[in-house]
Design a protein around this motif. Structure first.
Motif, PDB file in Angstrom:
ATOM      1  N   VAL A 213     -24.807 -27.553 -10.444  1.00 40.58           N
ATOM      2  CA  VAL A 213     -25.201 -27.725  -9.039  1.00 40.58           C
ATOM      3  C   VAL A 213     -24.278 -26.955  -8.095  1.00 40.58           C
ATOM      4  N   TYR A 214     -22.977 -27.206  -8.198  1.00 46.00           N
ATOM      5  CA  TYR A 214     -22.045 -26.654  -7.217  1.00 46.00           C
ATOM      6  C   TYR A 214     -22.012 -25.121  -7.251  1.00 46.00           C
ATOM      7  N   GLU A 215     -21.796 -24.554  -8.421  1.00 51.62           N
ATOM      8  CA  GLU A 215     -21.662 -23.094  -8.508  1.00 51.62           C
ATOM      9  C   GLU A 215     -22.960 -22.361  -8.157  1.00 51.62           C
ATOM     10  N   PRO A 216     -24.140 -22.811  -8.645  1.00 58.01           N
ATOM     11  CA  PRO A 216     -25.379 -22.151  -8.198  1.00 58.01           C
ATOM     12  C   PRO A 216     -25.604 -22.278  -6.691  1.00 58.01           C
ATOM     13  N   SER A 217     -25.263 -23.445  -6.129  1.00 58.13           N
ATOM     14  CA  SER A 217     -25.417 -23.623  -4.679  1.00 58.13           C
ATOM     15  C   SER A 217     -24.461 -22.714  -3.917  1.00 58.13           C
ATOM     16  N   LEU A 218     -23.277 -22.536  -4.468  1.00 57.05           N
ATOM     17  CA  LEU A 218     -22.292 -21.655  -3.849  1.00 57.05           C
ATOM     18  C   LEU A 218     -22.835 -20.228  -3.762  1.00 57.05           C
ATOM     19  N   GLN A 219     -23.490 -19.788  -4.821  1.00 60.44           N
ATOM     20  CA  GLN A 219     -24.096 -18.455  -4.813  1.00 60.44           C
ATOM     21  C   GLN A 219     -25.296 -18.397  -3.878  1.00 60.44           C
ATOM     22  N   GLY A 236     -24.458 -30.734  -1.550  1.00 57.14           N
ATOM     23  CA  GLY A 236     -25.573 -30.728  -2.493  1.00 57.14           C
ATOM     24  C   GLY A 236     -25.220 -31.402  -3.808  1.00 57.14           C
ATOM     25  N   THR A 237     -23.970 -31.256  -4.227  1.00 62.88           N
ATOM     26  CA  THR A 237     -23.518 -31.906  -5.456  1.00 62.88           C
ATOM     27  C   THR A 237     -23.558 -33.419  -5.314  1.00 62.88           C
ATOM     28  N   PHE A 238     -23.163 -33.925  -4.159  1.00 67.84           N
ATOM     29  CA  PHE A 238     -23.233 -35.368  -3.912  1.00 67.84           C
ATOM     30  C   PHE A 238     -24.685 -35.845  -3.897  1.00 67.84           C
ATOM     31  N   VAL A 239     -25.581 -35.038  -3.368  1.00 69.20           N
ATOM     32  CA  VAL A 239     -26.997 -35.416  -3.329  1.00 69.20           C
ATOM     33  C   VAL A 239     -27.535 -35.594  -4.751  1.00 69.20           C
ATOM     34  N   VAL A 240     -27.251 -34.631  -5.614  1.00 70.57           N
ATOM     35  CA  VAL A 240     -27.721 -34.717  -7.000  1.00 70.57           C
ATOM     36  C   VAL A 240     -27.084 -35.911  -7.711  1.00 70.57           C
ATOM     37  N   SER A 241     -25.796 -36.129  -7.472  1.00 69.11           N
ATOM     38  CA  SER A 241     -25.127 -37.274  -8.080  1.00 69.11           C
ATOM     39  C   SER A 241     -25.772 -38.580  -7.630  1.00 69.11           C
ATOM     40  N   GLY A 242     -26.116 -38.669  -6.360  1.00 69.05           N
ATOM     41  CA  GLY A 242     -26.775 -39.866  -5.855  1.00 69.05           C
ATOM     42  C   GLY A 242     -28.120 -40.100  -6.516  1.00 69.05           C
ATOM     43  N   ILE A 243     -28.893 -39.037  -6.687  1.00 75.30           N
ATOM     44  CA  ILE A 243     -30.204 -39.160  -7.336  1.00 75.30           C
ATOM     45  C   ILE A 243     -30.049 -39.659  -8.770  1.00 75.30           C
ATOM     46  N   MET A 244     -29.082 -39.112  -9.491  1.00 76.96           N
ATOM     47  CA  MET A 244     -28.900 -39.507 -10.886  1.00 76.96           C
ATOM     48  C   MET A 244     -28.383 -40.937 -11.004  1.00 76.96           C
ATOM     49  N   HIS A 245     -27.548 -41.365 -10.086  1.00 78.93           N
ATOM     50  CA  HIS A 245     -27.105 -42.767 -10.104  1.00 78.93           C
ATOM     51  C   HIS A 245     -28.275 -43.708  -9.814  1.00 78.93           C
ATOM     52  N   GLU A 246     -29.127 -43.323  -8.880  1.00 74.11           N
ATOM     53  CA  GLU A 246     -30.314 -44.137  -8.607  1.00 74.11           C
ATOM     54  C   GLU A 246     -31.181 -44.241  -9.863  1.00 74.11           C
ATOM     55  N   LEU A 247     -31.300 -43.141 -10.595  1.00 75.54           N
ATOM     56  CA  LEU A 247     -32.107 -43.140 -11.813  1.00 75.54           C
ATOM     57  C   LEU A 247     -31.518 -44.077 -12.863  1.00 75.54           C
ATOM     58  N   ILE A 248     -30.205 -44.024 -13.047  1.00 73.11           N
ATOM     59  CA  ILE A 248     -29.565 -44.872 -14.052  1.00 73.11           C
ATOM     60  C   ILE A 248     -29.751 -46.348 -13.717  1.00 73.11           C
ATOM     61  N   PHE A 249     -29.612 -46.699 -12.455  1.00 71.73           N
ATOM     62  CA  PHE A 249     -29.796 -48.101 -12.083  1.00 71.73           C
ATOM     63  C   PHE A 249     -31.264 -48.501 -12.132  1.00 71.73           C
ATOM     64  N   PHE A 250     -32.158 -47.544 -11.965  1.00 72.43           N
ATOM     65  CA  PHE A 250     -33.575 -47.841 -12.155  1.00 72.43           C
ATOM     66  C   PHE A 250     -33.850 -48.183 -13.616  1.00 72.43           C
ATOM     67  N   MET A 261     -27.630 -46.870  -2.792  1.00 72.38           N
ATOM     68  CA  MET A 261     -26.680 -46.101  -3.586  1.00 72.38           C
ATOM     69  C   MET A 261     -26.718 -44.625  -3.191  1.00 72.38           C
ATOM     70  N   MET A 262     -27.913 -44.134  -2.904  1.00 73.40           N
ATOM     71  CA  MET A 262     -28.043 -42.756  -2.443  1.00 73.40           C
ATOM     72  C   MET A 262     -27.287 -42.563  -1.134  1.00 73.40           C
ATOM     73  N   LEU A 266     -24.383 -39.959  -0.017  1.00 74.33           N
ATOM     74  CA  LEU A 266     -24.581 -39.097   1.151  1.00 74.33           C
ATOM     75  C   LEU A 266     -23.430 -39.253   2.144  1.00 74.33           C
ATOM     76  N   ILE A 267     -23.027 -40.493   2.383  1.00 74.58           N
ATOM     77  CA  ILE A 267     -21.930 -40.738   3.326  1.00 74.58           C
ATOM     78  C   ILE A 267     -20.622 -40.167   2.787  1.00 74.58           C
ATOM     79  N   ASN A 268     -20.348 -40.419   1.506  1.00 75.42           N
ATOM     80  CA  ASN A 268     -19.127 -39.875   0.917  1.00 75.42           C
ATOM     81  C   ASN A 268     -19.176 -38.352   0.854  1.00 75.42           C
TER      82      ASN A 268
END
Length: 345
Positions: A213-219, A236-250, A261-262, A266-268
């Motif tokens: 996520v981070y390196e492709p977004s950087l480019q 953007g990295t935090f956004v993806v991390s939030g989505i994946m945490h939501e998925l795990i708790f789902f 959780m998202m 986002l806030i952090n």
């Protein structure tokens, strides 16, 4: 347990498929398309498991980490794409399924270079005792303030993950030259949000989000200049991390997400990017004393976690399910001991 074995059998078969596909198809879009069914299978596999603990491990290791590793592998990058020599099938399976890195140098005998891996058996024993005490304290959760219970959840998560991964690391080191990636690096010593999230907390996730996520977004955002591209890539990295945490708790709760959780991520993420921008502006000309920075960082993370992250454990009844499993394991152990005693005496 039977469902867990079947699910992981499907995982192993799928990984063997990707291993041999990579032998036949060069890195790129074609390999990515051929991997697509495996991505879907790995997202479905956690639904086949009913044990909370086994489900959580599978969701984290397979639906998240393994999928991201395979995504990189399809493009010829990441830990599965060795720059030295092709990985053997057993090592490929291990690196895919577990949070491990390949130990290229001779195995260390006494010390490890990473700061977070220097804790010895005594420290882990103490943490294990704390975990047992915390589990016992859950019996009185109805009599404790809600914030105290949520804080116990946070400590439980931290200690339990460290103990599990340290035990796994010891087993892996004993059997091979594979070295488990450190999960934490003393997050309670973080002096900033960037330090906490980037270098100390959940380093497995950091290590896989950086190349995916981070390196492709950087480019992608490089046209905006290095400062803006770094900020947008970090967010953007935090956004993806939030989505994946939501998925795990789902997976674990089987409830419709309420997205709190998202919002935590986002806030952090927003505050971390603001922090990065401020650091670039002042350029080291002024900073808080280290002790104050540590207190402020830990306070901010804990306040936002108590507000948005940790209540998800209550909403999904995760602790209640975990306690039921502990009770079942205890009852099974008592029954085994009773039968052994009757057989021997």
């Amino acid at each position: 347990m039977a469902s867990f074995i079947k699910a992981w059998g499907l995982v192993i078969i799928s990984l063997c498929y990707t291993f041999f596909i990579a032998k036949l198809v060069p890195k790129g879009i074609k390999r990515l398309i051929l991997f697509f069914p495996v991505f879907l299978i790995f997202f479905i596999v956690p639904f086949l498991i009913y044990s909370l603990h086994l489900l959580g491990i599978t969701a984290f290791f397979i639906a998240w980490l393994a999928n991201f590793k395979l995504l990189l592998f399809a493009l010829g990058r990441g830990p599965l794409s060795s720059n030295h020599k092709p990985l053997s099938l057993p090592i490929f399976l291990a690196v895919s399924c577990l949070p491990i890195k390949i130990q290229l140098s001779p195995k260390p005998t006494k010390t490890h270079s990473h700061e977070g891996s220097t804790e010895g058996p005594l420290i882990y024993t103490i943490k294990a005792v704390f975990v047992v005490l915390i589990i016992k304290a859950y019996e009185y959760s109805t009599k404790l303030p809600e914030k105290v219970v949520l804080t116990l959840y946070a400590i439980h998560i931290y200690f339990a993950l460290e103990i599990i991964l340290a035990a796994t690391a010891a087993a892996v080191r004993a059997m091979s030259d594979l070295e488990l990636e450190p999960q934490f690096n003393k997050p309670y010593l973080a002096t900033s949000l960037q330090d906490f999230w980037g270098r100390r907390w959940n380093l497995m996730v950091t290590g896989i989000l950086r190349p995916t996520v981070y390196e492709p977004s950087l480019q992608l955002f490089s046209v905006l200049g290095p400062n803006y591209s770094q900020i947008l890539a970090a967010f953007g990295t935090f956004v993806v991390s939030g989505i994946m945490h939501e998925l795990i708790f789902f997976y674990m709760g089987r409830l419709r997400p309420d997205w709190k959780m998202m919002w935590f991520f986002l806030i952090n993420g927003f505050c971390t990017t603001v922090e990065i921008a401020i650091k670039k502006t002042i350029n080291g000309r002024w900073r808080f004393p280290k002790a104050i920075s540590q207190v402020l960082t830990l306070t901010f993370v804990m306040v936002t976690a108590l507000w948005l992250f940790l209540p998800e454990f209550n909403r999904c009844n995760i602790v209640e399910k975990a306690l039921d499993e502990y009770a079942a394991i205890g009852a099974f152990a008592v029954e085994v001991r009773r039968k052994l005693t009757a057989y021997l005496f």
